[in-house]
Design a protein around this motif. Structure first.
Motif, PDB file in Angstrom:
ATOM      1  N   LEU A   1     -11.218   7.739  -0.512  1.00  0.00           N
ATOM      2  CA  LEU A   1     -12.335   8.668  -0.673  1.00  0.00           C
ATOM      3  C   LEU A   1     -12.303   9.357  -2.026  1.00  0.00           C
ATOM      4  O   LEU A   1     -13.302   9.911  -2.460  1.00  0.00           O
ATOM      5  N   ALA A   2     -11.134   9.327  -2.680  1.00  0.00           N
ATOM      6  CA  ALA A   2     -10.972  10.059  -3.937  1.00  0.00           C
ATOM      7  C   ALA A   2     -10.119   9.258  -4.913  1.00  0.00           C
ATOM      8  O   ALA A   2      -9.278   8.457  -4.502  1.00  0.00           O
ATOM      9  N   GLY A   3     -10.352   9.512  -6.197  1.00  0.00           N
ATOM     10  CA  GLY A   3      -9.534   8.923  -7.249  1.00  0.00           C
ATOM     11  C   GLY A   3     -10.054   7.594  -7.750  1.00  0.00           C
ATOM     12  O   GLY A   3     -10.925   6.970  -7.131  1.00  0.00           O
ATOM     13  N   PRO A   4      -9.516   7.168  -8.894  1.00  0.00           N
ATOM     14  CA  PRO A   4      -9.912   5.883  -9.465  1.00  0.00           C
ATOM     15  C   PRO A   4      -9.363   4.716  -8.657  1.00  0.00           C
ATOM     16  O   PRO A   4      -8.470   4.880  -7.828  1.00  0.00           O
ATOM     17  N   VAL A   5      -9.916   3.541  -8.902  1.00  0.00           N
ATOM     18  CA  VAL A   5      -9.357   2.310  -8.346  1.00  0.00           C
ATOM     19  C   VAL A   5      -8.516   1.674  -9.457  1.00  0.00           C
ATOM     20  O   VAL A   5      -8.889   1.709 -10.630  1.00  0.00           O
ATOM     21  N   PHE A   6      -7.361   1.165  -9.087  1.00  0.00           N
ATOM     22  CA  PHE A   6      -6.439   0.555 -10.042  1.00  0.00           C
ATOM     23  C   PHE A   6      -6.306  -0.937  -9.758  1.00  0.00           C
ATOM     24  O   PHE A   6      -6.497  -1.375  -8.626  1.00  0.00           O
ATOM     25  N   ALA A   7      -5.951  -1.683 -10.782  1.00  0.00           N
ATOM     26  CA  ALA A   7      -5.649  -3.112 -10.631  1.00  0.00           C
ATOM     27  C   ALA A   7      -4.498  -3.448 -11.569  1.00  0.00           C
ATOM     28  O   ALA A   7      -4.258  -2.739 -12.547  1.00  0.00           O
ATOM     29  N   ALA A   8      -3.808  -4.527 -11.254  1.00  0.00           N
ATOM     30  CA  ALA A   8      -2.730  -4.993 -12.118  1.00  0.00           C
ATOM     31  C   ALA A   8      -2.815  -6.501 -12.248  1.00  0.00           C
ATOM     32  O   ALA A   8      -3.333  -7.201 -11.370  1.00  0.00           O
ATOM     33  N   ALA A   9      -2.317  -6.977 -13.382  1.00  0.00           N
ATOM     34  CA  ALA A   9      -2.183  -8.414 -13.641  1.00  0.00           C
ATOM     35  C   ALA A   9      -0.733  -8.632 -14.070  1.00  0.00           C
ATOM     36  O   ALA A   9      -0.214  -7.870 -14.891  1.00  0.00           O
ATOM     37  N   VAL A  10      -0.095  -9.647 -13.499  1.00  0.00           N
ATOM     38  CA  VAL A  10       1.329  -9.877 -13.752  1.00  0.00           C
ATOM     39  C   VAL A  10       1.611 -11.361 -13.919  1.00  0.00           C
ATOM     40  O   VAL A  10       1.192 -12.173 -13.099  1.00  0.00           O
ATOM     41  N   LEU A  11       2.339 -11.698 -14.994  1.00  0.00           N
ATOM     42  CA  LEU A  11       2.896 -13.039 -15.182  1.00  0.00           C
ATOM     43  C   LEU A  11       4.396 -12.930 -14.951  1.00  0.00           C
ATOM     44  O   LEU A  11       5.062 -12.107 -15.588  1.00  0.00           O
ATOM     45  N   LEU A  12       4.921 -13.737 -14.059  1.00  0.00           N
ATOM     46  CA  LEU A  12       6.338 -13.684 -13.722  1.00  0.00           C
ATOM     47  C   LEU A  12       7.061 -14.938 -14.197  1.00  0.00           C
ATOM     48  O   LEU A  12       6.472 -16.017 -14.248  1.00  0.00           O
ATOM     49  N   PRO A  13       8.357 -14.817 -14.478  1.00  0.00           N
ATOM     50  CA  PRO A  13       9.127 -16.031 -14.754  1.00  0.00           C
ATOM     51  C   PRO A  13       9.263 -16.854 -13.470  1.00  0.00           C
ATOM     52  O   PRO A  13       9.231 -16.298 -12.368  1.00  0.00           O
ATOM     53  N   PRO A  14       9.398 -18.166 -13.591  1.00  0.00           N
ATOM     54  CA  PRO A  14       9.410 -19.028 -12.395  1.00  0.00           C
ATOM     55  C   PRO A  14      10.523 -18.713 -11.397  1.00  0.00           C
ATOM     56  O   PRO A  14      10.346 -18.900 -10.201  1.00  0.00           O
ATOM     57  N   ASP A  15      11.640 -18.194 -11.856  1.00  0.00           N
ATOM     58  CA  ASP A  15      12.767 -17.941 -10.958  1.00  0.00           C
ATOM     59  C   ASP A  15      12.805 -16.512 -10.423  1.00  0.00           C
ATOM     60  O   ASP A  15      13.766 -16.115  -9.771  1.00  0.00           O
ATOM     61  N   TYR A  16      11.773 -15.742 -10.647  1.00  0.00           N
ATOM     62  CA  TYR A  16      11.753 -14.353 -10.201  1.00  0.00           C
ATOM     63  C   TYR A  16      11.537 -14.297  -8.692  1.00  0.00           C
ATOM     64  O   TYR A  16      10.494 -14.730  -8.193  1.00  0.00           O
ATOM     65  N   ALA A  17      12.511 -13.771  -7.964  1.00  0.00           N
ATOM     66  CA  ALA A  17      12.415 -13.719  -6.505  1.00  0.00           C
ATOM     67  C   ALA A  17      13.206 -12.538  -5.951  1.00  0.00           C
ATOM     68  O   ALA A  17      14.198 -12.717  -5.248  1.00  0.00           O
ATOM     69  N   PRO A  18      12.789 -11.314  -6.259  1.00  0.00           N
ATOM     70  CA  PRO A  18      13.536 -10.161  -5.746  1.00  0.00           C
ATOM     71  C   PRO A  18      13.352  -9.995  -4.238  1.00  0.00           C
ATOM     72  O   PRO A  18      12.323 -10.386  -3.676  1.00  0.00           O
ATOM     73  N   ALA A  19      14.358  -9.406  -3.621  1.00  0.00           N
ATOM     74  CA  ALA A  19      14.256  -9.112  -2.190  1.00  0.00           C
ATOM     75  C   ALA A  19      13.108  -8.134  -1.970  1.00  0.00           C
ATOM     76  O   ALA A  19      12.808  -7.307  -2.828  1.00  0.00           O
ATOM     77  N   PHE A  20      12.445  -8.264  -0.871  1.00  0.00           N
ATOM     78  CA  PHE A  20      11.403  -7.346  -0.412  1.00  0.00           C
ATOM     79  C   PHE A  20      10.068  -7.457  -1.148  1.00  0.00           C
ATOM     80  O   PHE A  20       9.156  -6.702  -0.844  1.00  0.00           O
TER      81      PHE A  20
ATOM     82  N   ARG B   1       8.743  -1.803  -8.648  1.00  0.00           N
ATOM     83  CA  ARG B   1       7.930  -1.499  -9.837  1.00  0.00           C
ATOM     84  C   ARG B   1       8.774  -1.598 -11.103  1.00  0.00           C
ATOM     85  O   ARG B   1       8.393  -2.279 -12.060  1.00  0.00           O
ATOM     86  N   HIS B   2       9.917  -0.937 -11.105  1.00  0.00           N
ATOM     87  CA  HIS B   2      10.771  -0.942 -12.292  1.00  0.00           C
ATOM     88  C   HIS B   2      11.338  -2.335 -12.567  1.00  0.00           C
ATOM     89  O   HIS B   2      11.435  -2.756 -13.728  1.00  0.00           O
ATOM     90  N   ASP B   3      11.662  -3.058 -11.504  1.00  0.00           N
ATOM     91  CA  ASP B   3      12.179  -4.416 -11.662  1.00  0.00           C
ATOM     92  C   ASP B   3      11.105  -5.354 -12.221  1.00  0.00           C
ATOM     93  O   ASP B   3      11.369  -6.151 -13.125  1.00  0.00           O
ATOM     94  N   ILE B   4       9.895  -5.254 -11.708  1.00  0.00           N
ATOM     95  CA  ILE B   4       8.788  -6.093 -12.183  1.00  0.00           C
ATOM     96  C   ILE B   4       8.501  -5.798 -13.651  1.00  0.00           C
ATOM     97  O   ILE B   4       8.351  -6.720 -14.468  1.00  0.00           O
ATOM     98  N   ILE B   5       8.434  -4.532 -14.004  1.00  0.00           N
ATOM     99  CA  ILE B   5       8.175  -4.154 -15.394  1.00  0.00           C
ATOM    100  C   ILE B   5       9.243  -4.722 -16.320  1.00  0.00           C
ATOM    101  O   ILE B   5       8.947  -5.211 -17.411  1.00  0.00           O
TER     102      ILE B   5
END
Length: 187
Positions: A19-38, A54-58
């Motif tokens: 009901l409030a605030g902006p809408v956000f979106a993200a675009a991400v390119l990952l390395p092929p072997d990226y597979a963190p738990a959760f 978030r910190h791991d993806i960044i």
């Protein structure tokens, strides 16, 4: 969950049903072997794990970017078009141009000179879309916590602008703010 593809960007949004605030979106390119738990759709991950992810993806992404569309843009365009605008802004802000896009959902207006594939529930299937889901959600939640400091009566630090009973009660008691979305059924 399917592996990441280093030349394909996953794209997702957060905050479309608020009901409030902006809408956000993200675009991400990952390395092929990226597979963190959760790693999963942001709605399936606890707030604490989302922040860790978030910190791991960044740190690990080949490239990532976040875009947003303002409350005024949501009012002028409608929420669907504003979500696409935020997605396009995220793709445009990537430091590495992808070869193609994987977009969560069933519709997406083409981005210039890039092919895309829409995948309903893609944030539970593709790692790059799940990563985009995490970034869009955590950046949006962060913005809503900042806004909550200026507008403490609405509980945005807890409800992130979503239509909870407490949020609607606050709107009823105190009226809407300039951060509430025009044209949305607030009560």
């Amino acid at each position: 969950m399917l592996p990441a593809d280093f030349d394909t960007a996953g794209v997702d949004e957060a905050g479309r049903g608020c009901l409030a605030g902006p809408v956000f979106a993200a675009a991400v390119l990952l390395p092929p072997d990226y597979a963190p738990a959760f790693l999963n759709d942001s709605k399936q991950v606890t707030a604490r794990r989302r922040e860790v992810l978030r910190h791991d993806i960044i740190r690990e992404a080949v490239a990532w970017a976040v875009g947003e569309a303002s409350v005024a843009e949501i009012g002028a365009l409608n929420i669907a078009r504003a979500s696409y605008l935020a997605m396009h802004r995220a793709v445009a802000a990537l430091s590495v141009r992808p070869a193609r896009l994987l977009v969560d959902g069933n519709r997406f207006p083409p981005y210039p000179d890039l092919t895309h594939t829409c995948v309903v529930g893609g944030d539970t299937i593709y790692r790059s879309i799940a990563a985009a889901s995490i970034l869009a959600k955590t950046f949006r939640d962060e913005r809503m916590r900042e806004l909550a400091a200026a507008y403490p009566l609405y509980g945005w630090e807890q409800n992130a602008g979503y239509p909870t009973a407490a949020h609607r009660a606050a709107i009823r008691a105190h009226g809407p703010t300039e951060w509430h979305r025009p044209g949305f059924r607030l009560l």
